[in-house]
Write an enzyme that holds these catalytic residues in place. Structure first.
Site, PDB file in Angstrom:
ATOM      1  N   ASN A 130       0.861  -1.262  -0.054  1.00 53.49           N
ATOM      2  CA  ASN A 130       0.022   0.080  -0.048  1.00 53.49           C
ATOM      3  C   ASN A 130       0.810   1.391   0.017  1.00 53.49           C
ATOM      4  O   ASN A 130       2.155   1.150  -0.301  1.00 53.49           O
ATOM      5  CB  ASN A 130      -1.027   0.058   1.015  1.00 53.49           C
ATOM      6  CG  ASN A 130      -2.436   0.678   0.852  1.00 53.49           C
ATOM      7  OD1 ASN A 130      -2.276   1.803   0.458  1.00 53.49           O
ATOM      8  ND2 ASN A 130      -3.415  -0.250   0.907  1.00 53.49           N
TER       9      ASN A 130
ATOM     10  N   HIS B 232      22.013   3.317  12.889  1.00 55.57           N
ATOM     11  CA  HIS B 232      22.975   4.361  12.720  1.00 55.57           C
ATOM     12  C   HIS B 232      23.858   4.163  14.176  1.00 55.57           C
ATOM     13  O   HIS B 232      23.310   4.657  15.145  1.00 55.57           O
ATOM     14  CB  HIS B 232      22.075   5.613  12.799  1.00 55.57           C
ATOM     15  CG  HIS B 232      21.758   6.234  11.782  1.00 55.57           C
ATOM     16  ND1 HIS B 232      22.622   6.747  10.926  1.00 55.57           N
ATOM     17  CD2 HIS B 232      20.739   5.949  10.870  1.00 55.57           C
ATOM     18  CE1 HIS B 232      22.054   7.376   9.753  1.00 55.57           C
ATOM     19  NE2 HIS B 232      20.876   6.605   9.390  1.00 55.57           N
TER      20      HIS B 232
ATOM     21  N   THR C  38      11.417  -7.186  16.653  1.00 61.76           N
ATOM     22  CA  THR C  38      12.762  -7.053  17.141  1.00 61.76           C
ATOM     23  C   THR C  38      13.308  -8.471  17.233  1.00 61.76           C
ATOM     24  O   THR C  38      14.559  -8.733  17.163  1.00 61.76           O
ATOM     25  CB  THR C  38      12.904  -6.354  18.465  1.00 61.76           C
ATOM     26  OG1 THR C  38      12.022  -7.123  19.555  1.00 61.76           O
ATOM     27  CG2 THR C  38      12.185  -4.804  18.189  1.00 61.76           C
ATOM     28  N   LYS C  39      12.468  -9.654  17.223  1.00 58.66           N
ATOM     29  CA  LYS C  39      12.720 -11.026  17.315  1.00 58.66           C
ATOM     30  C   LYS C  39      12.133 -11.791  16.252  1.00 58.66           C
ATOM     31  O   LYS C  39      10.957 -11.454  15.668  1.00 58.66           O
ATOM     32  CB  LYS C  39      12.729 -11.409  18.622  1.00 58.66           C
ATOM     33  CG  LYS C  39      13.255 -10.622  19.716  1.00 58.66           C
ATOM     34  CD  LYS C  39      12.931 -11.525  21.013  1.00 58.66           C
ATOM     35  CE  LYS C  39      13.773 -10.738  22.216  1.00 58.66           C
ATOM     36  NZ  LYS C  39      13.403 -11.269  23.437  1.00 58.66           N
TER      37      LYS C  39
ATOM     38  N   LYS D 110      -1.590 -15.048  19.138  1.00 58.12           N
ATOM     39  CA  LYS D 110      -2.126 -16.419  18.521  1.00 58.12           C
ATOM     40  C   LYS D 110      -1.248 -17.193  17.899  1.00 58.12           C
ATOM     41  O   LYS D 110      -0.185 -16.618  17.089  1.00 58.12           O
ATOM     42  CB  LYS D 110      -3.626 -15.812  17.969  1.00 58.12           C
ATOM     43  CG  LYS D 110      -4.564 -16.823  17.631  1.00 58.12           C
ATOM     44  CD  LYS D 110      -5.820 -16.384  17.256  1.00 58.12           C
ATOM     45  CE  LYS D 110      -6.852 -17.408  17.039  1.00 58.12           C
ATOM     46  NZ  LYS D 110      -7.954 -17.091  16.670  1.00 58.12           N
TER      47      LYS D 110
END
Length: 202
Positions: free
Chosen positions: A93, A123, A179-180, A197
């Site tokens: 999108n 960074h 992040t994992k 879920k």
């Protein structure tokens, strides 16, 4: 009578002009020098693509407006070997931003909503030494690639960070920050994203 003819001529001229404009825009988009691009490549307006020679896109790619797709091979004094691979039948999108210095891979039949950010780098590191340097002067560091497997749906406003693999059929909820690794057949949500879920395989 002349008025009717004149109107018809003007309509025809407008039609030809609009048709030419649309065909030119399409031709300009098709001329982007990707490493590889499949059939039925469709991209909206106001896009920004850099490092296209490191980007491969499969068949039936469809994206709305303001795509920002960056394969960065040089930043400050460092050189990189980025690779972006987008599979077949991928839909995006508006306002998707993908930034790569290492490797970002999106599998087949993936759906990305609006305002999504996917990056395989940061960074600088979060250290005392790094914090003494302005953020835009810090070196780009990748902790690992981003791999998004087939049939993944990424919701509005989600962020996918470095060194993450998202398994097949996973759903990333709106505004989640991943992040994992995400196992296959899971829904994850939240900041940082956690499994809410799971569908077990038979």
């Amino acid at each position: 009578m002349w008025s009717l003819v004149k109107n018809k001529i003007i309509e025809k001229l407008f039609f030809l002009l609009e048709n030419y404009r649309e065909r030119k825009i399409y031709a300009d988009k098709k001329s982007i020098p990707f490493k590889a691009v499949g059939s039925h490549f469709n991209i909206g307006n106001d896009y920004r693509i850099s490092g296209s020679k490191y980007i491969s896109i499969g068949n039936n790619f469809w994206c709305l407006n303001r795509l920002r797709l960056e394969a960065i091979d040089h930043y400050n004094h460092d050189n990189f070997s980025p690779e972006v691979i987008i599979g077949d039948h991928v839909n995006m999108n508006n306002d998707v931003h993908i930034a790569c210095i290492n490797r970002i891979e999106i599998g087949d039949h993936c759906l990305l909503a609006s305002r999504i950010y996917i990056s395989d780098h940061d960074h600088g590191a979060f250290t005392k030494e790094s914090l003494r340097t302005a953020p835009n002067k810090r070196p780009l560091i990748s902790k690992g690639p981003v791999i998004i497997k087939d049939h993944v749906w990424i919701g509005e406003g989600a962020v996918i960070l470095a060194n993450v693999t998202i398994g097949e059929n996973a759903i990333i909820a709106a505004n989640a920050v991943v992040t994992k690794d995400v196992p296959p057949n899971c829904i994850v949500a939240g900041v940082p994203a956690k499994i809410i879920k799971r569908i077990e395989n038979d």
